[in-house]
Design a protein around this motif. Structure first.
Motif, PDB file in Angstrom:
ATOM      1  N   UNK A   6     -19.238  41.854  28.683  1.00  0.00           N
ATOM      2  CA  UNK A   6     -20.306  42.393  29.520  1.00  0.00           C
ATOM      3  C   UNK A   6     -19.899  42.216  30.965  1.00  0.00           C
ATOM      4  N   UNK A   7     -20.463  43.037  31.819  1.00  0.00           N
ATOM      5  CA  UNK A   7     -20.094  43.011  33.209  1.00  0.00           C
ATOM      6  C   UNK A   7     -21.334  42.883  34.057  1.00  0.00           C
ATOM      7  N   UNK A   8     -21.257  42.059  35.078  1.00  0.00           N
ATOM      8  CA  UNK A   8     -22.367  41.902  36.000  1.00  0.00           C
ATOM      9  C   UNK A   8     -22.016  42.598  37.304  1.00  0.00           C
ATOM     10  N   UNK A   9     -22.869  43.494  37.735  1.00  0.00           N
ATOM     11  CA  UNK A   9     -22.693  44.136  39.031  1.00  0.00           C
ATOM     12  C   UNK A   9     -23.361  43.226  40.047  1.00  0.00           C
ATOM     13  N   UNK A  10     -22.637  42.877  41.100  1.00  0.00           N
ATOM     14  CA  UNK A  10     -23.160  41.918  42.067  1.00  0.00           C
ATOM     15  C   UNK A  10     -22.968  42.442  43.469  1.00  0.00           C
ATOM     16  N   UNK A  11     -23.853  42.036  44.345  1.00  0.00           N
ATOM     17  CA  UNK A  11     -23.729  42.408  45.746  1.00  0.00           C
ATOM     18  C   UNK A  11     -23.807  43.913  45.934  1.00  0.00           C
ATOM     19  N   UNK A  12     -23.314  44.357  47.057  1.00  0.00           N
ATOM     20  CA  UNK A  12     -23.311  45.771  47.387  1.00  0.00           C
ATOM     21  C   UNK A  12     -22.079  46.418  46.779  1.00  0.00           C
ATOM     22  N   UNK A  13     -22.277  47.495  46.037  1.00  0.00           N
ATOM     23  CA  UNK A  13     -21.144  48.199  45.458  1.00  0.00           C
ATOM     24  C   UNK A  13     -20.389  48.947  46.553  1.00  0.00           C
ATOM     25  N   UNK A  14     -19.080  48.803  46.558  1.00  0.00           N
ATOM     26  CA  UNK A  14     -18.249  49.534  47.494  1.00  0.00           C
ATOM     27  C   UNK A  14     -18.014  50.928  46.944  1.00  0.00           C
ATOM     28  N   UNK A  15     -17.836  51.873  47.821  1.00  0.00           N
ATOM     29  CA  UNK A  15     -17.495  53.217  47.392  1.00  0.00           C
ATOM     30  C   UNK A  15     -16.155  53.570  47.997  1.00  0.00           C
ATOM     31  N   UNK A  16     -15.110  53.569  47.176  1.00  0.00           N
ATOM     32  CA  UNK A  16     -13.770  53.864  47.673  1.00  0.00           C
ATOM     33  C   UNK A  16     -13.508  55.355  47.762  1.00  0.00           C
ATOM     34  N   UNK A  17     -14.416  56.160  47.214  1.00  0.00           N
ATOM     35  CA  UNK A  17     -14.209  57.605  47.156  1.00  0.00           C
ATOM     36  C   UNK A  17     -14.701  58.305  48.413  1.00  0.00           C
ATOM     37  N   UNK A  18     -13.946  59.273  48.861  1.00  0.00           N
ATOM     38  CA  UNK A  18     -14.381  60.120  49.975  1.00  0.00           C
ATOM     39  C   UNK A  18     -15.258  61.252  49.455  1.00  0.00           C
ATOM     40  N   UNK A  19     -14.944  61.711  48.228  1.00  0.00           N
ATOM     41  CA  UNK A  19     -15.715  62.775  47.578  1.00  0.00           C
ATOM     42  C   UNK A  19     -16.128  62.270  46.200  1.00  0.00           C
ATOM     43  N   UNK A  20     -17.362  61.811  46.083  1.00  0.00           N
ATOM     44  CA  UNK A  20     -17.840  61.209  44.837  1.00  0.00           C
ATOM     45  C   UNK A  20     -18.147  62.245  43.760  1.00  0.00           C
ATOM     46  N   UNK A  21     -18.014  63.520  44.057  1.00  0.00           N
ATOM     47  CA  UNK A  21     -18.269  64.561  43.068  1.00  0.00           C
ATOM     48  C   UNK A  21     -17.009  64.997  42.326  1.00  0.00           C
ATOM     49  N   UNK A  22     -15.853  64.678  42.886  1.00  0.00           N
ATOM     50  CA  UNK A  22     -14.607  65.181  42.313  1.00  0.00           C
ATOM     51  C   UNK A  22     -13.601  64.045  42.162  1.00  0.00           C
ATOM     52  N   UNK A  23     -13.642  63.382  41.015  1.00  0.00           N
ATOM     53  CA  UNK A  23     -12.666  62.343  40.742  1.00  0.00           C
ATOM     54  C   UNK A  23     -12.599  62.106  39.239  1.00  0.00           C
ATOM     55  N   UNK A  24     -11.520  61.488  38.800  1.00  0.00           N
ATOM     56  CA  UNK A  24     -11.356  61.094  37.403  1.00  0.00           C
ATOM     57  C   UNK A  24     -10.940  59.642  37.382  1.00  0.00           C
ATOM     58  N   UNK A  25     -11.642  58.847  36.581  1.00  0.00           N
ATOM     59  CA  UNK A  25     -11.224  57.458  36.374  1.00  0.00           C
ATOM     60  C   UNK A  25     -10.949  57.268  34.889  1.00  0.00           C
ATOM     61  N   UNK A  26      -9.942  56.480  34.592  1.00  0.00           N
ATOM     62  CA  UNK A  26      -9.565  56.184  33.223  1.00  0.00           C
ATOM     63  C   UNK A  26      -9.586  54.680  33.002  1.00  0.00           C
ATOM     64  N   UNK A  27      -9.834  54.238  31.775  1.00  0.00           N
ATOM     65  CA  UNK A  27      -9.865  52.795  31.507  1.00  0.00           C
ATOM     66  C   UNK A  27      -8.460  52.203  31.428  1.00  0.00           C
ATOM     67  N   UNK A  28      -8.300  51.053  32.056  1.00  0.00           N
ATOM     68  CA  UNK A  28      -7.043  50.297  31.996  1.00  0.00           C
ATOM     69  C   UNK A  28      -7.401  48.864  31.634  1.00  0.00           C
ATOM     70  N   UNK A  29      -6.668  48.282  30.704  1.00  0.00           N
ATOM     71  CA  UNK A  29      -6.912  46.897  30.305  1.00  0.00           C
ATOM     72  C   UNK A  29      -6.187  45.971  31.274  1.00  0.00           C
ATOM     73  N   UNK A  30      -6.928  44.994  31.816  1.00  0.00           N
ATOM     74  CA  UNK A  30      -6.388  44.036  32.781  1.00  0.00           C
ATOM     75  C   UNK A  30      -6.599  42.634  32.218  1.00  0.00           C
ATOM     76  N   UNK A  31      -5.551  41.837  32.243  1.00  0.00           N
ATOM     77  CA  UNK A  31      -5.637  40.463  31.759  1.00  0.00           C
ATOM     78  C   UNK A  31      -6.235  39.560  32.829  1.00  0.00           C
ATOM     79  N   UNK A  32      -7.154  38.709  32.421  1.00  0.00           N
ATOM     80  CA  UNK A  32      -7.779  37.764  33.348  1.00  0.00           C
ATOM     81  C   UNK A  32      -6.749  36.827  33.969  1.00  0.00           C
TER      82      UNK A  32
END
Length: 113
Positions: free
Chosen positions: A6-32
């Protein structure tokens, strides 16, 4: 055996996107184990960090994309699935480290403005 995280969203979410309508994100597994603790003892993978397709933080010709949102690994005991932007327009003012020329060349479908 499957493990659910599970994931907890905390604080203010940053927006790295300049155009939030046109992007693709894919899942990547990251080791802790790849995430180091900050001065507060939290293990945070920051939005805008550059990762390769194996989940390693990089800034070279193996770059795959930008982490879409802050991910808290503090209580993680293994591997987390992280959304990574692989296509879109990224706001250069919202990312923690500017990509090298090699990283930009590797991320062919991403523009930085």
């Amino acid at each position: 055996m499957s493990i659910q995280s599970s994931r907890t969203i905390f604080g203010e979410n940053k927006n790295i996107l300049r155009d939030a309508q046109h992007f693709i994100s894919l899942p990547v597994k990251v080791s802790a184990t790849l995430i180091t603790a900050n001065s507060n003892g939290k293990k945070i993978l920051s939005a805008g960090s550059i990762v390769d397709n194996t989940g390693k933080i990089v800034n070279d010709g193996t770059a795959y994309g930008f982490v879409y949102e802050d991910v808290d690994f503090t209580n993680s005991t293994g591997i987390e699935t992280v959304p990574v932007v692989v296509h879109g327009i990224i706001d250069s003012k919202q990312i923690p480290i500017q990509p090298t020329a090699e990283a930009l060349a590797a991320m062919k479908l991403i523009s930085i403005v």
